[in-house]
Design a protein around this motif. Sequence first.
Motif, PDB file in Angstrom:
ATOM      1  N   MET A 188       0.510  -1.228  -0.219  1.00 26.47           N
ATOM      2  CA  MET A 188       0.022  -0.083  -0.220  1.00 26.47           C
ATOM      3  C   MET A 188       0.606   1.376   0.203  1.00 26.47           C
ATOM      4  O   MET A 188       2.031   1.031   0.447  1.00 26.47           O
ATOM      5  CB  MET A 188      -1.073  -0.221   0.752  1.00 26.47           C
ATOM      6  N   GLN A 189       0.178   2.208  -0.017  1.00 27.75           N
ATOM      7  CA  GLN A 189       1.007   2.979  -0.033  1.00 27.75           C
ATOM      8  C   GLN A 189       1.642   3.723   1.252  1.00 27.75           C
ATOM      9  O   GLN A 189       1.004   3.776   1.704  1.00 27.75           O
ATOM     10  CB  GLN A 189       0.147   4.377  -1.249  1.00 27.75           C
ATOM     11  N   ALA A 190       2.410   5.462   0.776  1.00 32.86           N
ATOM     12  CA  ALA A 190       2.241   5.794   2.361  1.00 32.86           C
ATOM     13  C   ALA A 190       0.757   6.342   3.000  1.00 32.86           C
ATOM     14  O   ALA A 190       0.073   6.894   1.933  1.00 32.86           O
ATOM     15  CB  ALA A 190       3.467   7.035   2.205  1.00 32.86           C
TER      16      ALA A 190
ATOM     17  N   ASN B   5       6.135   6.341   7.839  1.00 31.02           N
ATOM     18  CA  ASN B   5       5.599   5.368   7.109  1.00 31.02           C
ATOM     19  C   ASN B   5       7.383   4.362   6.830  1.00 31.02           C
ATOM     20  O   ASN B   5       8.549   4.770   6.267  1.00 31.02           O
ATOM     21  CB  ASN B   5       5.602   6.066   5.973  1.00 31.02           C
ATOM     22  N   ILE B   6       7.145   3.418   6.429  1.00 28.28           N
ATOM     23  CA  ILE B   6       8.603   2.532   6.429  1.00 28.28           C
ATOM     24  C   ILE B   6       8.023   1.268   4.788  1.00 28.28           C
ATOM     25  O   ILE B   6       7.186   0.567   5.548  1.00 28.28           O
ATOM     26  CB  ILE B   6       8.720   1.584   8.024  1.00 28.28           C
ATOM     27  N   ALA B   7       8.706   1.603   4.930  1.00 33.34           N
ATOM     28  CA  ALA B   7       8.614   0.619   3.327  1.00 33.34           C
ATOM     29  C   ALA B   7       9.697  -0.191   2.838  1.00 33.34           C
ATOM     30  O   ALA B   7      10.771  -0.019   3.572  1.00 33.34           O
ATOM     31  CB  ALA B   7       9.060   1.519   2.224  1.00 33.34           C
ATOM     32  N   VAL B   8       9.430  -1.767   3.034  1.00 32.50           N
ATOM     33  CA  VAL B   8       9.952  -2.904   2.634  1.00 32.50           C
ATOM     34  C   VAL B   8      10.069  -3.024   0.797  1.00 32.50           C
ATOM     35  O   VAL B   8       9.062  -3.265   0.616  1.00 32.50           O
ATOM     36  CB  VAL B   8       9.733  -4.310   3.837  1.00 32.50           C
ATOM     37  N   VAL B   9      11.380  -2.865   0.750  1.00 31.58           N
ATOM     38  CA  VAL B   9      11.879  -3.118  -0.331  1.00 31.58           C
ATOM     39  C   VAL B   9      10.825  -4.403  -0.905  1.00 31.58           C
ATOM     40  O   VAL B   9      11.175  -5.940  -0.195  1.00 31.58           O
ATOM     41  CB  VAL B   9      13.126  -3.454  -0.790  1.00 31.58           C
TER      42      VAL B   9
ATOM     43  N   ASP C 211       9.574   7.434   5.421  1.00 33.40           N
ATOM     44  CA  ASP C 211      11.007   7.691   6.544  1.00 33.40           C
ATOM     45  C   ASP C 211      11.409   6.567   6.500  1.00 33.40           C
ATOM     46  O   ASP C 211      12.608   7.339   7.049  1.00 33.40           O
ATOM     47  CB  ASP C 211      10.269   8.165   7.658  1.00 33.40           C
ATOM     48  N   ILE C 212      11.542   5.965   6.727  1.00 28.13           N
ATOM     49  CA  ILE C 212      12.604   4.377   6.510  1.00 28.13           C
ATOM     50  C   ILE C 212      12.449   4.060   5.083  1.00 28.13           C
ATOM     51  O   ILE C 212      11.258   2.899   5.592  1.00 28.13           O
ATOM     52  CB  ILE C 212      12.400   4.144   7.897  1.00 28.13           C
TER      53      ILE C 212
ATOM     54  N   GLN D  87      18.742   2.526  -7.536  1.00 31.21           N
ATOM     55  CA  GLN D  87      19.586   3.776  -7.221  1.00 31.21           C
ATOM     56  C   GLN D  87      18.479   4.768  -6.369  1.00 31.21           C
ATOM     57  O   GLN D  87      18.659   6.300  -5.962  1.00 31.21           O
ATOM     58  CB  GLN D  87      19.102   4.751  -9.101  1.00 31.21           C
ATOM     59  N   ALA D  88      17.068   4.809  -6.546  1.00 29.31           N
ATOM     60  CA  ALA D  88      16.153   5.350  -5.908  1.00 29.31           C
ATOM     61  C   ALA D  88      16.351   4.943  -4.252  1.00 29.31           C
ATOM     62  O   ALA D  88      16.136   5.863  -3.647  1.00 29.31           O
ATOM     63  CB  ALA D  88      14.377   4.857  -6.320  1.00 29.31           C
ATOM     64  N   VAL D  89      16.697   4.253  -3.989  1.00 32.13           N
ATOM     65  CA  VAL D  89      17.141   4.107  -1.987  1.00 32.13           C
ATOM     66  C   VAL D  89      18.321   4.478  -1.681  1.00 32.13           C
ATOM     67  O   VAL D  89      18.548   5.508  -1.084  1.00 32.13           O
ATOM     68  CB  VAL D  89      17.005   1.951  -2.014  1.00 32.13           C
ATOM     69  N   VAL D  90      19.766   4.846  -2.446  1.00 29.66           N
ATOM     70  CA  VAL D  90      20.637   5.027  -2.707  1.00 29.66           C
ATOM     71  C   VAL D  90      20.198   7.476  -2.550  1.00 29.66           C
ATOM     72  O   VAL D  90      20.535   7.952  -1.893  1.00 29.66           O
ATOM     73  CB  VAL D  90      21.555   5.268  -3.666  1.00 29.66           C
ATOM     74  N   ARG D  91      19.123   7.347  -3.985  1.00 30.93           N
ATOM     75  CA  ARG D  91      18.941   8.572  -3.505  1.00 30.93           C
ATOM     76  C   ARG D  91      18.145   9.350  -2.208  1.00 30.93           C
ATOM     77  O   ARG D  91      18.207  10.961  -1.300  1.00 30.93           O
ATOM     78  CB  ARG D  91      18.176   8.993  -4.070  1.00 30.93           C
ATOM     79  N   ALA D  92      17.069   8.283  -1.652  1.00 33.57           N
ATOM     80  CA  ALA D  92      16.477   8.061  -0.599  1.00 33.57           C
ATOM     81  C   ALA D  92      17.098   8.794   0.272  1.00 33.57           C
ATOM     82  O   ALA D  92      17.314   9.453   1.704  1.00 33.57           O
ATOM     83  CB  ALA D  92      15.553   7.538  -0.501  1.00 33.57           C
ATOM     84  N   HIS D  93      18.765   7.620   0.625  1.00 33.01           N
ATOM     85  CA  HIS D  93      18.868   8.139   1.537  1.00 33.01           C
ATOM     86  C   HIS D  93      19.880   9.362   2.176  1.00 33.01           C
ATOM     87  O   HIS D  93      20.496  10.026   2.690  1.00 33.01           O
ATOM     88  CB  HIS D  93      20.610   7.059   1.760  1.00 33.01           C
ATOM     89  N   ARG D  94      19.897  10.134   0.515  1.00 36.28           N
ATOM     90  CA  ARG D  94      21.325  10.908   0.459  1.00 36.28           C
ATOM     91  C   ARG D  94      19.802  12.132   0.773  1.00 36.28           C
ATOM     92  O   ARG D  94      21.237  13.371   1.268  1.00 36.28           O
ATOM     93  CB  ARG D  94      21.062  11.174  -0.919  1.00 36.28           C
ATOM     94  N   GLU D  95      18.923  11.838   0.994  1.00 36.22           N
ATOM     95  CA  GLU D  95      17.919  12.914   1.116  1.00 36.22           C
ATOM     96  C   GLU D  95      17.762  12.862   2.588  1.00 36.22           C
ATOM     97  O   GLU D  95      16.356  13.737   3.235  1.00 36.22           O
ATOM     98  CB  GLU D  95      16.802  13.453   0.741  1.00 36.22           C
ATOM     99  N   GLY D  96      18.433  12.531   3.346  1.00 32.84           N
ATOM    100  CA  GLY D  96      17.926  12.240   4.860  1.00 32.84           C
ATOM    101  C   GLY D  96      16.802  10.833   4.983  1.00 32.84           C
ATOM    102  O   GLY D  96      17.168  10.269   6.598  1.00 32.84           O
ATOM    103  N   VAL D  97      16.255   9.763   4.268  1.00 34.15           N
ATOM    104  CA  VAL D  97      15.662   8.478   4.251  1.00 34.15           C
ATOM    105  C   VAL D  97      17.006   8.156   5.179  1.00 34.15           C
ATOM    106  O   VAL D  97      17.458   7.172   4.873  1.00 34.15           O
ATOM    107  CB  VAL D  97      14.623   8.195   3.621  1.00 34.15           C
TER     108      VAL D  97
END
Length: 437
Positions: free
Chosen positions: A250-252, A258-262, A297-298, A321-331
Amino acid sequence: MMEKLHPIMFAGTGSDVGKSIIAAAFCRIFKQDGYRPAPFKAQNMALNSYATPEGLEIGRAQAVQAEAAGVPCHTDMNPLLLKPQSDHTSQVVLNGRPIGNRNAYDYFRKEGRDELRKEVCAAFDRLALKYNPVVLEGAGSISEINLRDSDLVNLPMAIHASADVILVGDIDRGGVFGSVYGSLMLLRLQERERIKGILINKFRGDIRLFESGIKMLEELCGIPVVGVVPYYRDIYIEEEDSVALAAKSMQAEQGKVNIAVVLLRHLSNFTDFNVLERDPRVHLFYTNNTDELAKADIIILPGSKSTIDDLYELRRNGVAQAVVRAHREGVAVLGICGGYQMMGQEVLDPDHVKGELERLPGLGLLPVSTRMTGEKVTRQVRFRLVESGKLKVESDHAACTDSAANFQLSTFNFQLMNGYEIHMGTTVPVEGAPPPR
């Protein structure tokens, strides 16, 4: 001395009808009634597994059922475990130890089944000498007639065990009359004679509206309906299959963490996250949608049965790439088991344990490198969290520290805790690697 009871098997009209949970419930019921029950499933196909006190591997569902029965889990409770590695192959774990990979076609042919049948029957016989009663669980549907000559887990096992079989049908998915009646009519006579009752699971609404249906089903089948179990919302017992994960994609949501499991193709031990799902402050969802990951958020990278295959897929579909980008933005990004291996600098497989790729770059979030090995580590461990943000592991086999995650742990009570390891591969720090970004 307690009366000796017949073994009882809960078989199903299909997958995800509730066999595992019903079996766990009856393990606890028999225990409460003063008996000494134990669970048994001859063959389990699942990526959810558990390490026994002896450091051997069984299906997690049987570990949960053993806990319900109040007895230590043992490989005799699940002597044969198949862990899918692709659509066509599985790792075969026999009596707690991997014996190699098998193609599905080769595995389900009749040749070589006698030896496996001997092993699972011997495991049941050992349990039956120690426990009363043994609570057996079937697998999938009892009426897969194309596979019944090679079946190790359903009615052939019930016949060996002289078990009374209860057929479980799921009314919530619809078609319960056809699934129950059709399942029974496809059985051979000696198999049908073992079915002593029908259990209707996941019923919603007023039971009085189903009373006529119960009578019709009993008249059609000539077998009593022994119970109707309501659809439950507040019983938290781990699922064996990942079938239910689709409903959790489901969506955030606003106002919650909000915790997203890949969502990996070979995701394993997804029940690790059940406790987060029950926290009212948290909204946990499974996704491989890059836009949804950006709203989390996580982000958790979960365990995987095929780390290299799943890492390759994450790079191909843009999720890495999306995970790395999110991490750089503070996630915050957290890796568990195979997910932790993916977060490193690289995953190496020079001996082709997992496939043809000898090296694949990781996400580069941690200064570690993983090398796949042919030996699987399965063991229980004790550990405690320490204030430096490190996880200190203490076991009879080894002691190590893992500084991969730097959490704020001031709210934790640092008592000794219990856990387990199941993994292939060794992860070590990389000298000179850049610090985590």
